[in-house]
Design a protein around this motif. Structure first.
Motif, mmCIF file in Angstrom:
data_model
loop_
_atom_site.group_PDB
_atom_site.id
_atom_site.type_symbol
_atom_site.label_atom_id
_atom_site.label_comp_id
_atom_site.label_asym_id
_atom_site.label_seq_id
_atom_site.Cartn_x
_atom_site.Cartn_y
_atom_site.Cartn_z
ATOM 1 N N LEU A 13 -0.994 9.403 3.792
ATOM 2 C CA LEU A 13 -1.951 8.924 4.775
ATOM 3 C C LEU A 13 -2.724 7.717 4.271
ATOM 4 O O LEU A 13 -3.182 7.692 3.131
ATOM 5 N N LEU A 14 -2.848 6.721 5.152
ATOM 6 C CA LEU A 14 -3.712 5.569 4.910
ATOM 7 C C LEU A 14 -4.774 5.540 5.996
ATOM 8 O O LEU A 14 -4.457 5.584 7.188
ATOM 9 N N ASN A 15 -6.025 5.469 5.605
ATOM 10 C CA ASN A 15 -7.104 5.472 6.571
ATOM 11 C C ASN A 15 -7.074 4.198 7.407
ATOM 12 O O ASN A 15 -6.928 3.098 6.889
ATOM 13 N N ALA A 73 0.830 -1.204 0.000
ATOM 14 C CA ALA A 73 0.000 0.000 0.000
ATOM 15 C C ALA A 73 0.866 1.256 0.000
ATOM 16 O O ALA A 73 0.561 2.241 -0.681
ATOM 17 N N ALA A 74 1.974 1.232 0.757
ATOM 18 C CA ALA A 74 2.859 2.393 0.823
ATOM 19 C C ALA A 74 3.547 2.645 -0.510
ATOM 20 O O ALA A 74 3.562 3.770 -1.027
ATOM 21 N N VAL A 75 4.117 1.595 -1.094
ATOM 22 C CA VAL A 75 4.805 1.749 -2.378
ATOM 23 C C VAL A 75 3.821 2.138 -3.470
ATOM 24 O O VAL A 75 4.154 2.892 -4.392
ATOM 25 N N GLY A 76 2.583 1.655 -3.346
ATOM 26 C CA GLY A 76 1.579 1.985 -4.349
ATOM 27 C C GLY A 76 1.211 3.450 -4.392
ATOM 28 O O GLY A 76 0.613 3.913 -5.372
ATOM 29 N N LEU A 95 -7.288 7.006 13.714
ATOM 30 C CA LEU A 95 -6.212 6.028 13.592
ATOM 31 C C LEU A 95 -5.598 6.062 12.203
ATOM 32 O O LEU A 95 -5.308 5.029 11.616
ATOM 33 N N THR A 96 -5.410 7.242 11.677
ATOM 34 C CA THR A 96 -4.765 7.405 10.383
ATOM 35 C C THR A 96 -3.297 7.007 10.480
ATOM 36 O O THR A 96 -2.605 7.366 11.433
ATOM 37 N N LEU A 97 -2.826 6.245 9.502
ATOM 38 C CA LEU A 97 -1.416 5.872 9.440
ATOM 39 C C LEU A 97 -0.708 6.794 8.455
ATOM 40 O O LEU A 97 -1.116 6.908 7.298
ATOM 41 N N ASP A 98 0.335 7.452 8.927
ATOM 42 C CA ASP A 98 1.177 8.258 8.058
ATOM 43 C C ASP A 98 2.373 7.396 7.662
ATOM 44 O O ASP A 98 3.339 7.254 8.419
ATOM 45 N N VAL A 99 2.309 6.807 6.460
ATOM 46 C CA VAL A 99 3.333 5.848 6.036
ATOM 47 C C VAL A 99 4.420 6.514 5.202
ATOM 48 O O VAL A 99 5.143 5.834 4.466
ATOM 49 N N SER A 100 4.566 7.830 5.335
ATOM 50 C CA SER A 100 5.576 8.530 4.534
ATOM 51 C C SER A 100 7.003 8.000 4.764
ATOM 52 O O SER A 100 7.788 7.964 3.802
#
Length: 285
Positions: free
Chosen positions: A151-153, A56-59, A121-126
Motif C-alpha cells: 500500500l502507498l498512501n 516507490a513500488a520497487v523500493g 485513495l490508497t494505491l495497492d501497487v502489489s
C-alpha cells in the motif's frame, strides 16, 4: 392553472436533473470499477508519474531474507528495475491491475480499507511490485516473494470521508433522473405553449451547465489544494483530478449545447406559432 403546473413541474425537473447528472457521472466514472480504470488508465502514459511510482513500488521489495553480503549487490539491480519497469511489456496490465486493486480497497471495500487503516485513495501497487520482483529474480537468480498487498498512501481522512459519501450518493442519481423525466413529462402534458416550455427548458439547461462548471471548478481547486501526504500521492491526485475535470467538462458541454439547441428551437417555434395565430386571426376577420 395548467401554466402554473407546467412551470412548477419544469423547474422541479431541471432541479432534479441538476443533481442527478453529476451523481450518475460519479457513479459511472469513479464509483464503478471499470469507469475508474478507464479514467485513471491514461495516467500510465505519464512518464514522470510512472517513474516515481515504479521507484516507490520497487523500493518496497523486501530483500531482508537475502544474505547480508548480497544486499549491496542487489541494490543496483533494484535501481535498474525501477528505471526499466515502465518499459516492460507486462507493465500496462500491471498498472491496470493496480488500479483495480486500489479501487476495490478504496471505494468497493470501505470496511476492508478501514481495517487496514488506509485512506480512501490508497494505491495497492502489489502488481507492480510483483512485476519488479519477477524481473529482479530473473536477472539475479535470487528468489524474491512479493507480498500480496503493498500500500502507498494517496490521501488522508478527508479523502476517505468524501469517498464514502460518493459511494452512498452517486447511485441515487438514477432515481433522481427518473424523477426528473417524470416531472418534465408532466410539464409537457400540462403546457399550453409547448414551444415556450422548450425555450424555458433550454435556458434552464444553460443555467444548470453554468452551475456545474462553477461547482466543478471549486471542487477541483479544493482537491488540488489538499496535501495527499507524499510526492507520489500528490502527483496521482493532480493527474487524476485533471482527468476527472476534463471528463466532466465534456458532460457539461453536452448539456450546454443541448440547452442552446432547445432554446433556439423553442424561440423559433414560438415565433412561428405567433405568426400562424396572427394569420389565422386576419383570415377570420
Amino acid at each position: 392553472m395548467r401554466t402554473v403546473v407546467s412551470a412548477a413541474a419544469a423547474i422541479l425537473g431541471m432541479l432534479l436533473a441538476a443533481v442527478a447528472v453529476p451523481a450518475i457521472w460519479l457513479d459511472r466514472t469513479i464509483v464503478r470499477e471499470d469507469g475508474f480504470v478507464a479514467l485513471a488508465g491514461p495516467l500510465g502514459k505519464d512518464p514522470a508519474f510512472q517513474e516515481r511510482l515504479a521507484a516507490a513500488a520497487v523500493g518496497t521489495i523486501d530483500t531482508s531474507s537475502l544474505p547480508g553480503f548480497l544486499t549491496d549487490l542487489v541494490q543496483p539491480v533494484l535501481e535498474d528495475a525501477a528505471a526499466s519497469l515502465t518499459g516492460l511489456p507486462a507493465y500496462r496490465q500491471a498498472w491496470e491491475d493496480t488500479l483495480r486493486k486500489s479501487h476495490r480497497l478504496s471505494l468497493s471495500g470501505a470496511g476492508e480499507a478501514e481495517a487496514e487503516g488506509s485512506s480512501a485513495l490508497t494505491l495497492d501497487v502489489s502488481p507492480l511490485v510483483a512485476l519488479g520482483a519477477g524481473e529482479i529474480s530473473r536477472a539475479t537468480g535470487l528468489p524474491l516473494s512479493p507480498p500480496d498487498r503493498t500500500l502507498l498512501n494517496a490521501g488522508g481522512p478527508e479523502q476517505k470521508e468524501w469517498a464514502e459519501r460518493l459511494t452512498t450518493y452517486a447511485p441515487a442519481g438514477y432515481l433522481l433522473a427518473a424523477g426528473s423525466a417524470v416531472a418534465l413529462l408532466l410539464a409537457v402534458v400540462a403546457a399550453r405553449r409547448r414551444w415556450t416550455l422548450l425555450a424555458g427548458t433550454g435556458l434552464g439547461a444553460l443555467l444548470v451547465a453554468a452551475c456545474w462548471a462553477a461547482v466543478s471548478g471549486i471542487a477541483r481547486d479544493r482537491a488540488l489544494g489538499t496535501d495527499a501526504g507524499s510526492d507520489v500521492a500528490n502527483m496521482f491526485r493532480d493527474e487524476f483530478v485533471a482527468a476527472a475535470s476534463r471528463d466532466f467538462q465534456a458532460w457539461t458541454l453536452v448539456a450546454a449545447l443541448t440547452g442552446v439547441v432547445a432554446l433556439a428551437a423553442g424561440l423559433a417555434g414560438s415565433q412561428a406559432a405567433r405568426r400562424r395565430e396572427r394569420a389565422t386571426g386576419s383570415m377570420e376577420k
